[in-house]
Design an enzyme around this catalytic site. Sequence first.
Site, PDB file in Angstrom:
ATOM      1  N   GLU A  70      14.604 -14.871   0.193  1.00  0.00           N
ATOM      2  CA  GLU A  70      15.040 -15.901   1.132  1.00  0.00           C
ATOM      3  C   GLU A  70      14.227 -17.186   0.982  1.00  0.00           C
ATOM      4  O   GLU A  70      14.613 -18.236   1.506  1.00  0.00           O
ATOM      5  CB  GLU A  70      14.912 -15.395   2.570  1.00  0.00           C
ATOM      6  N   ASP A 116       0.826  -1.198   0.000  1.00  0.00           N
ATOM      7  CA  ASP A 116       0.000   0.000   0.000  1.00  0.00           C
ATOM      8  C   ASP A 116       0.869   1.260   0.000  1.00  0.00           C
ATOM      9  O   ASP A 116       1.875   1.331   0.716  1.00  0.00           O
ATOM     10  CB  ASP A 116      -0.886  -0.019   1.246  1.00  0.00           C
TER      11      ASP A 116
END
Length: 576
Positions: free
Chosen positions: A273, A224
């Site tokens: 990751e 956002d």
Amino acid sequence: MTFPNSPDAAPFSPDANWWRQAAVYQIYPRSFSDHNGDGMGDLPGVTARMGYLSALGIDAIWLSPFYPSALADGGYDVDDYRNVDPRLGSLDDFDAMVSAAHAANIKVIVDVVPNHSSNHHGWFKDALAAAPGSPERARYQFFDGLGENGELPPSDWPSHFGGPAWTRVVEAASPNAGQLGQWYLHLFATEQPDFNWDHPEVREDFHTTLRFWADRGVDGFRVDVAHGLAKDMSLPLRSKPELEILVSDGSDPLFDRDAVHEIFEGWRTVLNEYTPPKAAVAEAWVPFTERRLKYARPSELGQAFNFDLLQAHFDGVEFRAIAQKCLVEAAASGASSTWVFSNHDVIRHASRYAFPDESTLADLESWLMADGVTPVTDQARGLRRARAATLFMLGLPGSAYLYQGEELGLFEVADLPHDSLQDPTWFRTGHQVKGRDGCRVPLPWTPTGENFGFGGTPWLPQPAGFGALAASVQDGVPGSTLEMYRAALKLRRELQCEESLEWLSAPESEVVHYRRPNGWEVLTNFAAVPAVLPPGVELARVAISSGESVVADEGATGAGISAGTIPAETTLWLAP
């Protein structure tokens, strides 16, 4: 009413590029489905409707905020980024929803709100309790006021929701306890204080939040106000009378600054990751193409919304030019393009297209004024155009973002009672602008019953006309908007191919015709009158029409296709 899982659903597959041409369905949780009967949609309600979502044929769901919140801004004022609002469920409910989605071969994207927290966030409570200049206040944007006694805001910046972007606090710490003191920045509601993204604790805490949800199985994140994190808060604060990006060189004091990209490079490190890497898409209202594309680089979020089609008139020349521009831009960034017509922040596109052709954005905005004059609209034409636009969009390369209820042909509810309105714009404009509640009214699932199958008494009232558009009413009905979406999304998945197309019509034509590499063709007549089919188009190849029916014979009438013509404001899909 039951919607069985789609027979085409395959086992969940961790494809690293799933997002590039995904059909993503936005769920505004409070308005989707209420499982416990308290009038507010919840996570168990989403899980209970997973069969419906699977049968719809979407590839992913995107959940607007479901975190603990006082709902000053519909959940975008977050109290705790690593928990579930108890009114919407629990972390166990969230895990169950993710498991159900993955079992149905549906990915899960969640909203992250990094520009601001709520004023109930633990950090902000600590900041209010601390003294000016304290480490606790350094995580937010606290400043001394101007004027002889600091009685004026630090700058002239306005809030997006109306009124000033600054609020003065009453100090709690000695020696100034009980006295008016510093001001804090909130580019949105007063209850949404902006973070200081120069602070390393803020950056690391959001890395922790990303890992928290990724570890629970989330496949991606919608970010956002991605363009608002980095701000130039050097003194004296520069004047900015409007909240619009006016420069293309990254020197705007509040939005789209170059420093924001270092932040998202850090996010990409975290997202990578995981195997496969987690996806992300930026909500970045940046009018300068070359700058918006930076958010979509592989080294950053990987994708960024473009809202060009959302802002366009229903016009073939405009639609084609926008699509071509966006595809070229996406290819240059290494991302795929994004297409969207409706979401939780804008008037539903079936209503936008119902306005007269000459309508301006100001006309639409006046429609949402408390005492504004409602313009003359043609709802039948609005829905017809919305269906045609949707099929045009779903054929394009890239990812398609759909907003809950558009598959039912829902319209904007512009006449909500004033005492039911909850959008902060309504309150911060002195009850002059209604805001976004009209596109957030809870969905109708059945045609009868006080709440149309939603659950308890809805937090926003549903209009009587919603019953005729209920999901169960349209289920299995040929020509219904729901069945058109199902058919299109199923065929889209089957026909998906490399991310390119060939334009078969002239740039100035109101009949826009393109072909994907596998021979799949999309043909849209944007004109208000029937048009002659291009040479060589065989009606026998028509797989889907946005009209009510397809009739491939000489005597076809009404909404069908007569020999050699395509109806007004209609899209056809031609199978390879």
